[in-house]
Design a protein around this motif. Structure first.
Motif, PDB file in Angstrom:
ATOM      1  N   GLY A 191       7.938   2.094   0.364  1.00  0.00           N
ATOM      2  CA  GLY A 191       9.081   2.945   0.077  1.00  0.00           C
ATOM      3  C   GLY A 191       9.208   4.170   0.960  1.00  0.00           C
ATOM      4  N   GLY A 192       8.130   4.531   1.690  1.00  0.00           N
ATOM      5  CA  GLY A 192       8.082   5.778   2.432  1.00  0.00           C
ATOM      6  C   GLY A 192       7.229   6.778   1.670  1.00  0.00           C
ATOM      7  N   VAL A 193       5.902   6.532   1.668  1.00  0.00           N
ATOM      8  CA  VAL A 193       4.947   7.275   0.849  1.00  0.00           C
ATOM      9  C   VAL A 193       3.822   7.796   1.737  1.00  0.00           C
ATOM     10  CG1 VAL A 193       3.390   7.173  -1.130  1.00  0.00           C
ATOM     11  CG2 VAL A 193       5.472   5.784  -1.116  1.00  0.00           C
ATOM     12  N   GLY A 194       3.483   9.065   1.580  1.00  0.00           N
ATOM     13  CA  GLY A 194       2.385   9.606   2.365  1.00  0.00           C
ATOM     14  C   GLY A 194       1.058   8.965   2.018  1.00  0.00           C
ATOM     15  N   PHE A 195       0.726   8.924   0.708  1.00  0.00           N
ATOM     16  CA  PHE A 195      -0.531   8.357   0.219  1.00  0.00           C
ATOM     17  C   PHE A 195      -0.194   7.411  -0.934  1.00  0.00           C
ATOM     18  CE2 PHE A 195      -1.322  12.383   2.168  1.00  0.00           C
ATOM     19  CZ  PHE A 195      -2.521  12.242   2.845  1.00  0.00           C
ATOM     20  N   TRP A 196      -0.358   6.105  -0.714  1.00  0.00           N
ATOM     21  CA  TRP A 196      -0.060   5.102  -1.733  1.00  0.00           C
ATOM     22  C   TRP A 196      -1.362   4.442  -2.160  1.00  0.00           C
ATOM     23  CZ3 TRP A 196      -0.671  -0.009  -2.980  1.00  0.00           C
ATOM     24  CH2 TRP A 196       0.198  -0.538  -3.955  1.00  0.00           C
ATOM     25  N   LEU A 197      -1.717   4.610  -3.446  1.00  0.00           N
ATOM     26  CA  LEU A 197      -2.974   4.098  -3.975  1.00  0.00           C
ATOM     27  C   LEU A 197      -2.689   3.139  -5.116  1.00  0.00           C
ATOM     28  CD1 LEU A 197      -4.967   7.440  -4.031  1.00  0.00           C
ATOM     29  CD2 LEU A 197      -5.062   5.654  -2.295  1.00  0.00           C
ATOM     30  N   ARG A 198      -3.423   2.049  -5.115  1.00  0.00           N
ATOM     31  CA  ARG A 198      -3.287   1.036  -6.163  1.00  0.00           C
ATOM     32  C   ARG A 198      -4.088   1.403  -7.401  1.00  0.00           C
ATOM     33  NH1 ARG A 198      -1.273  -2.118  -9.582  1.00  0.00           N
ATOM     34  NH2 ARG A 198      -1.932  -4.285  -9.700  1.00  0.00           N
ATOM     35  N   SER A 199      -5.229   2.038  -7.218  1.00  0.00           N
ATOM     36  CA  SER A 199      -6.118   2.326  -8.341  1.00  0.00           C
ATOM     37  C   SER A 199      -6.383   3.826  -8.438  1.00  0.00           C
ATOM     38  CB  SER A 199      -7.446   1.586  -8.168  1.00  0.00           C
ATOM     39  OG  SER A 199      -8.229   2.215  -7.162  1.00  0.00           O
ATOM     40  N   PRO A 200      -6.782   4.296  -9.629  1.00  0.00           N
ATOM     41  CA  PRO A 200      -7.116   5.708  -9.797  1.00  0.00           C
ATOM     42  C   PRO A 200      -8.593   6.011  -9.555  1.00  0.00           C
ATOM     43  CG  PRO A 200      -7.089   4.645 -11.933  1.00  0.00           C
ATOM     44  CD  PRO A 200      -6.766   3.571 -10.914  1.00  0.00           C
ATOM     45  N   PHE A 201      -9.346   5.066  -8.977  1.00  0.00           N
ATOM     46  CA  PHE A 201     -10.799   5.166  -8.934  1.00  0.00           C
ATOM     47  C   PHE A 201     -11.324   6.033  -7.795  1.00  0.00           C
ATOM     48  CE2 PHE A 201     -10.249   0.494 -10.233  1.00  0.00           C
ATOM     49  CZ  PHE A 201     -10.010   0.834 -11.545  1.00  0.00           C
ATOM     50  N   ASN A 202     -10.440   6.648  -7.001  1.00  0.00           N
ATOM     51  CA  ASN A 202     -10.872   7.380  -5.821  1.00  0.00           C
ATOM     52  C   ASN A 202     -10.626   8.880  -5.975  1.00  0.00           C
ATOM     53  OD1 ASN A 202     -11.344   4.901  -4.022  1.00  0.00           O
ATOM     54  ND2 ASN A 202      -9.228   4.607  -4.691  1.00  0.00           N
ATOM     55  N   ALA A 203     -11.405   9.677  -5.239  1.00  0.00           N
ATOM     56  CA  ALA A 203     -11.192  11.123  -5.192  1.00  0.00           C
ATOM     57  C   ALA A 203     -10.157  11.423  -4.118  1.00  0.00           C
ATOM     58  CB  ALA A 203     -12.504  11.829  -4.885  1.00  0.00           C
ATOM     59  N   VAL A 204      -9.067  12.071  -4.516  1.00  0.00           N
ATOM     60  CA  VAL A 204      -7.983  12.420  -3.600  1.00  0.00           C
ATOM     61  C   VAL A 204      -7.839  13.944  -3.661  1.00  0.00           C
ATOM     62  CG1 VAL A 204      -5.572  12.013  -3.004  1.00  0.00           C
ATOM     63  CG2 VAL A 204      -6.889  10.206  -4.119  1.00  0.00           C
ATOM     64  N   VAL A 205      -8.337  14.627  -2.637  1.00  0.00           N
ATOM     65  CA  VAL A 205      -8.525  16.072  -2.715  1.00  0.00           C
ATOM     66  C   VAL A 205      -8.028  16.746  -1.438  1.00  0.00           C
ATOM     67  CG1 VAL A 205     -10.208  17.930  -3.038  1.00  0.00           C
ATOM     68  CG2 VAL A 205     -10.542  15.738  -4.197  1.00  0.00           C
ATOM     69  N   ASP A 206      -7.214  17.781  -1.599  1.00  0.00           N
ATOM     70  CA  ASP A 206      -6.799  18.657  -0.499  1.00  0.00           C
ATOM     71  C   ASP A 206      -6.110  17.906   0.636  1.00  0.00           C
ATOM     72  OD1 ASP A 206      -7.831  20.817  -1.880  1.00  0.00           O
ATOM     73  OD2 ASP A 206      -9.763  20.752  -0.854  1.00  0.00           O
ATOM     74  N   ASN A 207      -5.214  16.990   0.289  1.00  0.00           N
ATOM     75  CA  ASN A 207      -4.403  16.288   1.275  1.00  0.00           C
ATOM     76  C   ASN A 207      -2.990  16.861   1.289  1.00  0.00           C
ATOM     77  OD1 ASN A 207      -6.301  13.894   2.010  1.00  0.00           O
ATOM     78  ND2 ASN A 207      -6.272  13.923  -0.231  1.00  0.00           N
ATOM     79  N   VAL A 208      -2.267  16.609   2.390  1.00  0.00           N
ATOM     80  CA  VAL A 208      -0.903  17.108   2.537  1.00  0.00           C
ATOM     81  C   VAL A 208       0.005  15.974   2.988  1.00  0.00           C
ATOM     82  CG1 VAL A 208       0.609  18.726   3.745  1.00  0.00           C
ATOM     83  CG2 VAL A 208      -1.713  19.420   3.136  1.00  0.00           C
ATOM     84  N   ALA A 209       1.155  15.844   2.332  1.00  0.00           N
ATOM     85  CA  ALA A 209       2.199  14.895   2.738  1.00  0.00           C
ATOM     86  C   ALA A 209       3.471  15.683   3.033  1.00  0.00           C
ATOM     87  CB  ALA A 209       2.442  13.863   1.649  1.00  0.00           C
ATOM     88  N   ALA A 210       4.133  15.339   4.147  1.00  0.00           N
ATOM     89  CA  ALA A 210       5.348  16.049   4.525  1.00  0.00           C
ATOM     90  C   ALA A 210       6.349  15.085   5.144  1.00  0.00           C
ATOM     91  CB  ALA A 210       5.020  17.164   5.520  1.00  0.00           C
ATOM     92  N   ASN A 211       7.634  15.341   4.862  1.00  0.00           N
ATOM     93  CA  ASN A 211       8.728  14.578   5.453  1.00  0.00           C
ATOM     94  C   ASN A 211       8.565  13.076   5.218  1.00  0.00           C
ATOM     95  OD1 ASN A 211      11.111  14.142   6.814  1.00  0.00           O
ATOM     96  ND2 ASN A 211      10.233  14.352   8.855  1.00  0.00           N
ATOM     97  N   CYS A 212       8.368  12.701   3.962  1.00  0.00           N
ATOM     98  CA  CYS A 212       8.326  11.288   3.559  1.00  0.00           C
ATOM     99  C   CYS A 212       9.691  10.947   2.964  1.00  0.00           C
ATOM    100  CB  CYS A 212       7.222  11.049   2.539  1.00  0.00           C
ATOM    101  SG  CYS A 212       5.573  11.490   3.130  1.00  0.00           S
ATOM    102  N   TRP A 213      10.305   9.869   3.464  1.00  0.00           N
ATOM    103  CA  TRP A 213      11.711   9.650   3.133  1.00  0.00           C
ATOM    104  C   TRP A 213      12.034   8.173   3.007  1.00  0.00           C
ATOM    105  CZ3 TRP A 213      14.065  13.930   1.787  1.00  0.00           C
ATOM    106  CH2 TRP A 213      15.433  13.902   1.507  1.00  0.00           C
ATOM    107  N   GLY A 214      12.887   7.844   2.057  1.00  0.00           N
ATOM    108  CA  GLY A 214      13.402   6.496   1.898  1.00  0.00           C
ATOM    109  C   GLY A 214      14.795   6.387   2.482  1.00  0.00           C
ATOM    110  N   LYS A 215      15.013   5.390   3.291  1.00  0.00           N
ATOM    111  CA  LYS A 215      16.286   5.276   3.996  1.00  0.00           C
ATOM    112  C   LYS A 215      17.392   4.698   3.123  1.00  0.00           C
ATOM    113  CE  LYS A 215      14.194   4.768   8.576  1.00  0.00           C
ATOM    114  NZ  LYS A 215      14.083   3.904   9.783  1.00  0.00           N
ATOM    115  N   GLN A 216      17.024   3.910   2.079  1.00  0.00           N
ATOM    116  CA  GLN A 216      18.030   3.243   1.261  1.00  0.00           C
ATOM    117  C   GLN A 216      18.054   3.780  -0.164  1.00  0.00           C
ATOM    118  OE1 GLN A 216      16.966  -0.877   1.625  1.00  0.00           O
ATOM    119  NE2 GLN A 216      17.108  -0.852   3.851  1.00  0.00           N
ATOM    120  N   GLY A 217      16.906   3.790  -0.833  1.00  0.00           N
ATOM    121  CA  GLY A 217      16.838   4.206  -2.224  1.00  0.00           C
ATOM    122  C   GLY A 217      16.173   5.553  -2.386  1.00  0.00           C
TER     123      GLY A 217
END
Length: 235
Positions: A46-72
């Motif tokens: 869809g236009g995602v900075g960080f796409w994770l299937r499971s919650p089992f990971n540590a996701v810490v101090d990351n940055v996502a910018a200018n993520c965009w969907g062209k249709q929806g």
């Protein structure tokens, strides 16, 4: 990760990862189709900075910018999509043989200090602590998430149980002409929520601060914090 199609970091939907430490990454200019990511085989396109299937990971101090969907409209800086995760085989400790567990019963391992700006939406979570409307555990805690200059929703909540949003910070701009979508800090829509807590939110400048949703099993609590928006809370 710069100028990628679909997602910056994308977890394999068929082999959920466990116990990884994803920290201090920057995903920027991620373009996708913006379609609703309702099935794991959608692969975070869809236009995602960080796409994770499971919650089992540590996701810490990351940055996502200018993520965009062209249709929806369904593009996010961060997404954890555990829809129909169900039975998965994961090692319960380093070096152990994989053991079967219910992936929808496990909450976020560690999700803290992440930031999103200039994106269509900020964060979305699917089916954490619950299998549709069957409560199996606790979704865990999103700690100190920051979203600013977001087009639509800083947080869009699909089905969760026992979720805590702690220190959720949003900066919006009520001057924006967004007649088609309402710029909202936290939105639950019509998806199942049980035991949700919003602790010390700091939401400023949005059209709508918090919309509690229409399918809450029991109380949804807003505790402390600061709300300064055109409308602060919609029940």
């Amino acid at each position: 990760m710069y100028n990628w199609a679909g997602a910056g970091i994308c977890e394999d939907p068929w082999r959920p990862c466990y116990g990884n430490y994803i920290t201090e990454n920057f995903a920027v200019r991620i373009a996708g189709d913006g379609e609703r990511d309702g099935h794991p085989w959608d692969l975070g396109k869809g236009g995602v900075g960080f796409w994770l299937r499971s919650p089992f990971n540590a996701v810490v101090d990351n940055v996502a910018a200018n993520c965009w969907g062209k249709q929806g409209p369904y593009s996010y800086g961060f997404a954890v999509n555990a829809t129909h995760l169900e039975t998965v085989n994961v090692p319960l400790e380093p070096g152990a043989e994989p053991s079967p567990i219910n992936g929808n019963a496990i909450g976020l391992l560690w999700f803290a200090g992440n930031e999103c700006y200039g994106c269509q939406n900020g964060l979305t979570l699917w089916w954490l602590g619950t299998h549709y409307a069957t409560v199996l555990g606790s979704a865990g805690t999103v700690k100190d998430f920051t979203a600013w200059h977001i087009r639509q929703w800083a947080y869009f909540g699909y089905e969760t149980a026992g979720l805590t949003l702690d220190g959720f910070t949003v900066r919006g701009d009520t001057r924006l002409d967004i007649s088609d979508w309402t710029q909202t800090g936290i939105l639950f829509g019509d998806y199942f929520q049980k035991g949700t807590r919003i602790v010390n939110p700091d939401i400023d400048g949005c059209q709508l601060g918090i919309e509690t949703g229409t399918w809450c099993d029991g109380q949804l609590a807003i505790e402390g914090g600061r709300l300064k928006n055109r409308w602060n809370v919609k029940v």
